[in-house]
Write a protein that holds these residues in place. Structure first.
Motif, PDB file in Angstrom:
ATOM      1  N   ASP A 145     148.437  58.928  43.205  1.00 26.80           N
ATOM      2  CA  ASP A 145     147.898  57.693  43.792  1.00 26.80           C
ATOM      3  C   ASP A 145     146.362  57.705  43.792  1.00 26.80           C
ATOM      4  OD1 ASP A 145     148.151  59.613  45.727  1.00 26.80           O
ATOM      5  OD2 ASP A 145     148.780  58.262  47.327  1.00 26.80           O
ATOM      6  N   PHE A 146     145.765  58.884  43.896  1.00 26.64           N
ATOM      7  CA  PHE A 146     144.299  58.966  43.763  1.00 26.64           C
ATOM      8  C   PHE A 146     143.884  58.500  42.355  1.00 26.64           C
ATOM      9  CE2 PHE A 146     140.666  61.473  42.148  1.00 26.64           C
ATOM     10  CZ  PHE A 146     139.674  61.058  43.030  1.00 26.64           C
ATOM     11  N   PHE A 147     144.568  59.037  41.319  1.00 23.69           N
ATOM     12  CA  PHE A 147     144.190  58.646  39.958  1.00 23.69           C
ATOM     13  C   PHE A 147     144.560  57.184  39.672  1.00 23.69           C
ATOM     14  CE2 PHE A 147     144.245  63.373  39.158  1.00 23.69           C
ATOM     15  CZ  PHE A 147     142.869  63.459  39.015  1.00 23.69           C
ATOM     16  N   GLY A 148     145.551  56.663  40.438  1.00 19.63           N
ATOM     17  CA  GLY A 148     145.840  55.222  40.327  1.00 19.63           C
ATOM     18  C   GLY A 148     144.631  54.413  40.787  1.00 19.63           C
ATOM     19  N   VAL A 149     144.046  54.839  41.903  1.00 16.08           N
ATOM     20  CA  VAL A 149     142.865  54.135  42.428  1.00 16.08           C
ATOM     21  C   VAL A 149     141.672  54.309  41.481  1.00 16.08           C
ATOM     22  CG1 VAL A 149     141.157  54.111  44.298  1.00 16.08           C
ATOM     23  CG2 VAL A 149     143.589  54.255  44.840  1.00 16.08           C
ATOM     24  N   LEU A 206     139.093  46.024  46.321  1.00 16.59           N
ATOM     25  CA  LEU A 206     138.573  47.289  46.856  1.00 16.59           C
ATOM     26  C   LEU A 206     138.860  47.369  48.362  1.00 16.59           C
ATOM     27  CD1 LEU A 206     137.082  49.839  45.994  1.00 16.59           C
ATOM     28  CD2 LEU A 206     134.932  48.682  46.507  1.00 16.59           C
ATOM     29  N   SER A 207     140.116  47.663  48.687  1.00 17.54           N
ATOM     30  CA  SER A 207     140.535  47.654  50.102  1.00 17.54           C
ATOM     31  C   SER A 207     140.045  48.920  50.812  1.00 17.54           C
ATOM     32  CB  SER A 207     142.061  47.606  50.165  1.00 17.54           C
ATOM     33  OG  SER A 207     142.563  48.752  49.513  1.00 17.54           O
ATOM     34  N   GLU A 208     140.077  48.874  52.125  1.00 15.50           N
ATOM     35  CA  GLU A 208     139.722  50.057  52.928  1.00 15.50           C
ATOM     36  C   GLU A 208     140.674  51.207  52.605  1.00 15.50           C
ATOM     37  OE1 GLU A 208     137.005  50.649  54.733  1.00 15.50           O
ATOM     38  OE2 GLU A 208     136.393  48.685  53.981  1.00 15.50           O
ATOM     39  N   LYS A 239     139.478  52.938  49.477  1.00 16.82           N
ATOM     40  CA  LYS A 239     138.266  53.725  49.707  1.00 16.82           C
ATOM     41  C   LYS A 239     138.597  55.001  50.477  1.00 16.82           C
ATOM     42  CE  LYS A 239     135.210  49.791  50.331  1.00 16.82           C
ATOM     43  NZ  LYS A 239     134.298  49.170  51.264  1.00 16.82           N
ATOM     44  N   ARG A 240     139.503  54.863  51.462  1.00 20.84           N
ATOM     45  CA  ARG A 240     139.843  56.031  52.284  1.00 20.84           C
ATOM     46  C   ARG A 240     140.533  57.097  51.438  1.00 20.84           C
ATOM     47  NH1 ARG A 240     142.058  53.417  56.370  1.00 20.84           N
ATOM     48  NH2 ARG A 240     144.167  53.801  55.642  1.00 20.84           N
ATOM     49  N   LEU A 241     141.471  56.653  50.603  1.00 19.28           N
ATOM     50  CA  LEU A 241     142.184  57.603  49.739  1.00 19.28           C
ATOM     51  C   LEU A 241     141.184  58.296  48.806  1.00 19.28           C
ATOM     52  CD1 LEU A 241     144.778  58.795  48.540  1.00 19.28           C
ATOM     53  CD2 LEU A 241     144.964  56.784  47.097  1.00 19.28           C
ATOM     54  N   TYR A 242     140.292  57.509  48.215  1.00 18.13           N
ATOM     55  CA  TYR A 242     139.285  58.073  47.307  1.00 18.13           C
ATOM     56  C   TYR A 242     138.463  59.128  48.042  1.00 18.13           C
ATOM     57  CZ  TYR A 242     135.148  58.487  44.380  1.00 18.13           C
ATOM     58  OH  TYR A 242     134.121  58.991  43.628  1.00 18.13           O
ATOM     59  N   GLU A 243     137.960  58.752  49.206  1.00 16.22           N
ATOM     60  CA  GLU A 243     137.031  59.665  49.903  1.00 16.22           C
ATOM     61  C   GLU A 243     137.739  60.917  50.417  1.00 16.22           C
ATOM     62  OE1 GLU A 243     134.653  57.193  52.526  1.00 16.22           O
ATOM     63  OE2 GLU A 243     134.163  55.915  50.804  1.00 16.22           O
ATOM     64  N   GLU A 244     139.012  60.769  50.815  1.00 16.45           N
ATOM     65  CA  GLU A 244     139.741  61.944  51.324  1.00 16.45           C
ATOM     66  C   GLU A 244     139.958  62.969  50.207  1.00 16.45           C
ATOM     67  OE1 GLU A 244     142.106  59.807  54.968  1.00 16.45           O
ATOM     68  OE2 GLU A 244     143.292  60.589  53.276  1.00 16.45           O
ATOM     69  N   GLU A 283     131.086  44.084  43.199  1.00 15.86           N
ATOM     70  CA  GLU A 283     131.565  44.636  44.474  1.00 15.86           C
ATOM     71  C   GLU A 283     131.779  46.153  44.346  1.00 15.86           C
ATOM     72  OE1 GLU A 283     135.552  43.517  45.288  1.00 15.86           O
ATOM     73  OE2 GLU A 283     135.537  44.340  47.332  1.00 15.86           O
ATOM     74  N   LEU A 284     132.396  46.560  43.240  1.00 18.12           N
ATOM     75  CA  LEU A 284     132.659  47.984  43.067  1.00 18.12           C
ATOM     76  C   LEU A 284     131.356  48.738  42.812  1.00 18.12           C
ATOM     77  CD1 LEU A 284     134.588  50.345  42.878  1.00 18.12           C
ATOM     78  CD2 LEU A 284     134.804  49.895  40.432  1.00 18.12           C
ATOM     79  N   TRP A 285     130.471  48.134  42.010  1.00 20.43           N
ATOM     80  CA  TRP A 285     129.223  48.841  41.704  1.00 20.43           C
ATOM     81  C   TRP A 285     128.423  49.083  42.973  1.00 20.43           C
ATOM     82  CZ3 TRP A 285     127.695  52.278  38.622  1.00 20.43           C
ATOM     83  CH2 TRP A 285     126.351  52.677  38.666  1.00 20.43           C
ATOM     84  N   GLN A 286     128.456  48.105  43.876  1.00 20.78           N
ATOM     85  CA  GLN A 286     127.771  48.253  45.156  1.00 20.78           C
ATOM     86  C   GLN A 286     128.273  49.516  45.882  1.00 20.78           C
ATOM     87  OE1 GLN A 286     125.307  46.749  46.640  1.00 20.78           O
ATOM     88  NE2 GLN A 286     125.594  48.036  48.477  1.00 20.78           N
ATOM     89  N   TYR A 287     129.604  49.662  45.897  1.00 21.55           N
ATOM     90  CA  TYR A 287     130.202  50.825  46.562  1.00 21.55           C
ATOM     91  C   TYR A 287     129.842  52.123  45.835  1.00 21.55           C
ATOM     92  CZ  TYR A 287     133.893  54.048  48.071  1.00 21.55           C
ATOM     93  OH  TYR A 287     134.585  55.129  48.523  1.00 21.55           O
ATOM     94  N   MET A 288     129.920  52.095  44.506  1.00 21.41           N
ATOM     95  CA  MET A 288     129.601  53.305  43.725  1.00 21.41           C
ATOM     96  C   MET A 288     128.144  53.691  43.914  1.00 21.41           C
ATOM     97  SD  MET A 288     132.361  53.877  42.223  1.00 21.41           S
ATOM     98  CE  MET A 288     132.734  54.542  40.764  1.00 21.41           C
TER      99      MET A 288
END
Ligand code: UDP
Length: 400
Positions: free
Chosen positions: A77-81, A96-98, A101-106, A156-161
């Motif tokens: 699921d991480f690689f899915g995101v 880009l749901s919370e 982002k949470r799964l990515y960061e964890e 939106e994604l670039w802002q987060y990256m």
């Protein structure tokens, strides 16, 4: 590439780049003896980054840099995101749901816990391990190397990256067109190929015949070939359509060879969606065999890389190195390898691709002419020794 238990040395490149360039690179490595560096990415296999790192890390070691390679771990699921992020950076949509982002960061944090990175330099490849930087007390510079086509990233994604990117000391993109608004200094290094790897070294006609025969690939008609991860950005359906159109005028066999990277959960679905297109002269293969890649790129009358987005496209340089003309999508890094009408063709539609297939299959002397120029382009610009020199310049710049 290591051959017979011996690493390839810079001196082995002299036959291609000449004594002057070899000596220049040698001088640049001198002050860096024992420099400790690590690369971090998200797959040991499949795709250009793993291909590049497997050769680059060895070449760095052969010149005295202690270069390592860490592969981050992640759940499906991480690689899915992260694949959704990859797609959105190339211009697709993302929600880009919370939760994402949470799964990515964890998962990024779990990898930080497992990896003790206190090197003289850390080079992080692509978005999957990007966020790791935030959790370290840096001992040396951290560099983010992004290989993706960033001509139209989702804002939106670039802002987060970019919140992560700003923690780096430098960023490397493949070409200047991918420049972003960032405070971090931006550099531009195009990838390169290893001429000594099994994929790119000289093959005799017998070796080539043997590999093709092993997979029952017919050689009675000219071969039209695309070799790519099974990914919609590589437009495999467009390749099949263009081939079907071309076949109304010329006889040929299409071979689509592909694989699935361990960090790409969409690959299997793309592969399955192609299987219904198989017919006698349309061969779709999923095999892990780099010698087969070499044989196909070498024997093909025409190689296609009909991508609709492409950070660089190592497959283009690989085929060009074998003297095979490439018809490439007129996008991203492909445009820096193919000079339209000179060493290959750039195309923007299925029809254009079909017309160029017909033209090249019919005209052997054009193929030979373009192929010779293609090989020369790669010798001049896309061998690994050039990329090594850029990295040495970067290390030296941070050392002074
Ligand atoms: N490749 C391979 N077998 C395949 C498909 C691709 O070995 O079935 C290799 C290909 O030769 C190249 C790399 O995977 O070295 C793909 O790199 P590229 O930059 O073209 O695209 P990416 O997959 O990184 O988007």
């Amino acid at each position: 590439m290591a051959t017979n238990g011996r690493l390839v040395h810079l001196e082995d490149y002299e036959q291609f780049i000449g004594p002057e360039a070899t000596e220049r690179i040698c001088r640049k490595k001198e002050p860096l003896n024992g420099f400790h560096l690590t690369h971090v990415n998200s797959t040991y296999y499949g795709g250009g980054v793993a291909t590049l790192l497997s050769s680059l890390t060895l070449l760095m070691n052969s010149v005295g840099i202690k270069a390592g390679w860490r592969v981050m771990q992640g759940s499906p699921d991480f690689f899915g995101v992260t694949k959704k992020m990859h797609n959105a950076l190339q211009g697709g949509e993302i929600n880009l749901s919370e939760r994402k982002k949470r799964l990515y960061e964890e998962v990024v944090y779990e990898n930080v816990v497992r990896n003790h990175l206190d090197h003289d330099m850390v080079i992080v490849h692509d978005p999957q391990p990007l966020g790791m930087v935030r959790h370290y007390h840096k001992k040396g510079p951290w560099v983010w190397r992004c290989h993706i086509d960033l001509s139209r990233p989702s804002p939106e994604l670039w802002q987060y990256m970019s919140e992560h990117v700003e923690h780096y000391d430098a960023v490397i993109f493949s070409i200047a067109e991918y420049r972003q608004k960032l405070r971090t200094p931006q550099l531009f290094f195009m990838p390169a190929i290893d001429p000594f790897s099994i994929k790119n070294r000289e093959f005799s006609d017998e070796e080539t015949d043997e590999r093709l025969a092993h997979y029952d690939i017919p050689t009675d008609l000219p071969l039209v070939v695309q070799i790519s991860r099974f990914d919609r950005w590589k437009d495999p359906k467009g390749v099949i359509e263009a081939f079907r159109m071309a076949r109304k005028e010329v006889d040929a066999t299409l071979v689509l060879l592909g694989n699935v990277a361990t960090d790409d959960p969409e690959g299997a679905e793309v592969y399955e969606s192609l299987l219904e297109c198989r017919e006698e002269r349309i061969i779709i293969l999923s095999r892990e065999d780099t010698a087969l890649v070499n044989a196909l790129q070498r024997r093909a009358a025409v190689v296609l890389q009909k991508s609709i987005r492409e950070g660089f496209g190592l497959t283009v340089a690989e085929a060009m190195w074998k003297g095979t003309p490439v018809i490439g999508g007129n996008v991203g890094g492909i445009r820096y390898q193919i000079e339209d009408g000179v060493n290959g063709f750039l195309v923007s539609s299925v029809e254009e691709a079909a017309n160029r297939i017909v033209q090249l299959v019919k005209d052997e002397s054009l193929r030979r002419q373009m192929g010779a120029k293609a090989r020369e382009t790669v010798r001049d610009k896309f061998l690994l020794s050039r990329l090594l020199e850029q990295y040495l310049d970067l290390m030296n710049a941070f050392e002074t």
